[in-house]
Write a protein that holds these residues in place. Structure first.
Motif, mmCIF file in Angstrom:
data_model
loop_
_atom_site.group_PDB
_atom_site.id
_atom_site.type_symbol
_atom_site.label_atom_id
_atom_site.label_comp_id
_atom_site.label_asym_id
_atom_site.label_seq_id
_atom_site.Cartn_x
_atom_site.Cartn_y
_atom_site.Cartn_z
ATOM 1 N N ASP A 18 1.251 -1.081 -0.303
ATOM 2 C CA ASP A 18 0.643 -0.058 0.264
ATOM 3 C C ASP A 18 0.584 1.481 0.293
ATOM 4 O O ASP A 18 1.972 1.143 0.173
ATOM 5 C CB ASP A 18 -0.814 0.182 0.857
ATOM 6 C CG ASP A 18 -0.459 0.518 2.046
ATOM 7 O OD1 ASP A 18 0.648 0.530 2.698
ATOM 8 O OD2 ASP A 18 -1.299 -0.205 3.719
ATOM 9 N N SER A 19 -0.040 2.156 -0.275
ATOM 10 C CA SER A 19 1.027 3.390 -0.594
ATOM 11 C C SER A 19 2.182 3.474 0.391
ATOM 12 O O SER A 19 2.910 4.670 0.645
ATOM 13 C CB SER A 19 0.536 4.608 -1.002
ATOM 14 O OG SER A 19 -0.989 4.986 0.476
ATOM 15 N N SER A 20 1.285 3.289 2.196
ATOM 16 C CA SER A 20 2.465 3.969 3.717
ATOM 17 C C SER A 20 3.133 3.302 3.488
ATOM 18 O O SER A 20 4.582 3.885 3.748
ATOM 19 C CB SER A 20 1.419 3.436 4.561
ATOM 20 O OG SER A 20 1.041 1.727 5.219
ATOM 21 N N ASN B 125 5.742 4.708 0.700
ATOM 22 C CA ASN B 125 6.046 6.116 1.396
ATOM 23 C C ASN B 125 7.382 5.883 2.029
ATOM 24 O O ASN B 125 8.399 6.892 2.250
ATOM 25 C CB ASN B 125 4.823 6.793 1.453
ATOM 26 C CG ASN B 125 4.254 7.405 0.563
ATOM 27 O OD1 ASN B 125 4.434 7.835 -0.752
ATOM 28 N ND2 ASN B 125 2.920 7.498 0.916
ATOM 29 N N THR B 126 6.874 4.738 2.973
ATOM 30 C CA THR B 126 8.549 4.647 4.251
ATOM 31 C C THR B 126 9.358 4.515 3.607
ATOM 32 O O THR B 126 10.476 4.943 3.623
ATOM 33 C CB THR B 126 7.933 3.910 5.296
ATOM 34 O OG1 THR B 126 5.926 4.292 5.872
ATOM 35 C CG2 THR B 126 8.804 3.792 6.653
ATOM 36 N N ARG C 14 10.894 7.048 1.938
ATOM 37 C CA ARG C 14 11.851 8.128 2.821
ATOM 38 C C ARG C 14 13.167 6.785 3.401
ATOM 39 O O ARG C 14 13.871 7.755 2.948
ATOM 40 C CB ARG C 14 10.760 8.247 4.080
ATOM 41 C CG ARG C 14 10.370 9.552 4.528
ATOM 42 C CD ARG C 14 9.719 10.138 5.771
ATOM 43 N NE ARG C 14 8.765 8.828 6.316
ATOM 44 C CZ ARG C 14 7.253 8.224 5.875
ATOM 45 N NH1 ARG C 14 7.038 9.368 4.973
ATOM 46 N NH2 ARG C 14 7.338 7.706 6.014
ATOM 47 N N LYS D 97 4.950 3.781 -6.425
ATOM 48 C CA LYS D 97 4.453 5.358 -6.403
ATOM 49 C C LYS D 97 2.947 6.009 -7.147
ATOM 50 O O LYS D 97 2.271 6.569 -6.754
ATOM 51 C CB LYS D 97 5.169 6.028 -5.668
ATOM 52 C CG LYS D 97 4.371 7.273 -4.721
ATOM 53 C CD LYS D 97 5.250 8.206 -3.645
ATOM 54 C CE LYS D 97 4.758 9.201 -4.128
ATOM 55 N NZ LYS D 97 3.555 8.786 -2.544
#
Length: 153
Positions: free
Chosen positions: A39-41, A44-45, A48, A76
Motif C-alpha cells: 500500500d501507499s504507506s 512512502n516509508t 523516505r 508510487k
C-alpha cells in the motif's frame, strides 16, 4: 614507537573498513516489506528510508539501491503515464545502469517503464539490452511477448 604506529595503522584500517558498506546488507533495515499488496504507506516509508540513507559510504551493490528506489517510485506512480514519479523511476533506474551496466533487473524495469509509457522504440532497445545481459534460461518469453504486444495496439 613501532607498536604505537602499528596500533594507529590498525585503527585507521578498521575505521576505513567501517565506512565501506554493502547495500545488500542494508536492505532489510531500509525497505519496508509486507505480505500481499504494497500500500501507499509502505511505499512512502520505503522511499523516505531510501532517501534518508547516506549513500556516500556504500561501495558495494550501489546499483541495487537505485533499482530499489526506482521500483518504489514506479509503485508510487501507479504506472500512469506522465506522472512525476514515473519520470523519477526512469531517471533513478538509469543510475543503476551507471553502477552496473548489465543489470538485468534495471534493464527489464526500463524496458517495462518505457513500453508502458508508449515509448516502444526505447522499450524495444532495453529489451534487446536485457537479452544481451541475461542468460536465455532466465528470460520469460511470455512476458516479453506481452510487453511488445502493447506496442502493436
Amino acid at each position: 614507537m613501532k607498536v604505537i604506529l602499528f596500533c594507529i595503522l590498525i585503527c585507521l584500517t578498521f575505521g576505513i573498513r567501517a565506512q565501506q558498506t554493502d547495500y545488500a546488507k542494508l536492505i532489510p533495515s531500509v525497505l519496508v516489506t509486507a505480505c500481499g499488496v504494497q500500500d501507499s504507506s509502505i511505499v512512502n516509508t520505503s522511499i523516505r528510508n531510501l532517501l534518508a540513507l547516506d549513500t556516500s559510504g556504500i561501495i558495494k551493490n550501489m546499483h541495487m539501491y537505485y533499482e530499489d528506489l526506482g521500483q518504489c517510485y514506479w509503485m508510487k506512480s501507479g504506472g500512469k503515464d506522465g506522472q512525476h514519479y514515473l519520470q523519477l523511476s526512469i531517471e533513478v533506474t538509469n543510475k543503476a545502469l551507471y553502477h552496473q551496466p548489465e543489470s538485468s533487473k534495471a534493464l527489464w524495469n526500463l524496458a517495462f517503464a518505457h513500453t508502458m509509457m508508449g515509448d516502444c522504440e526505447k522499450g524495444r532497445s532495453y529489451i534487446e539490452k536485457y537479452k544481451l545481459a541475461t542468460r536465455k534460461k532466465y528470460w520469460d518469453e511470455d512476458q516479453i511477448r506481452l510487453l511488445l504486444e502493447r506496442c502493436s495496439i
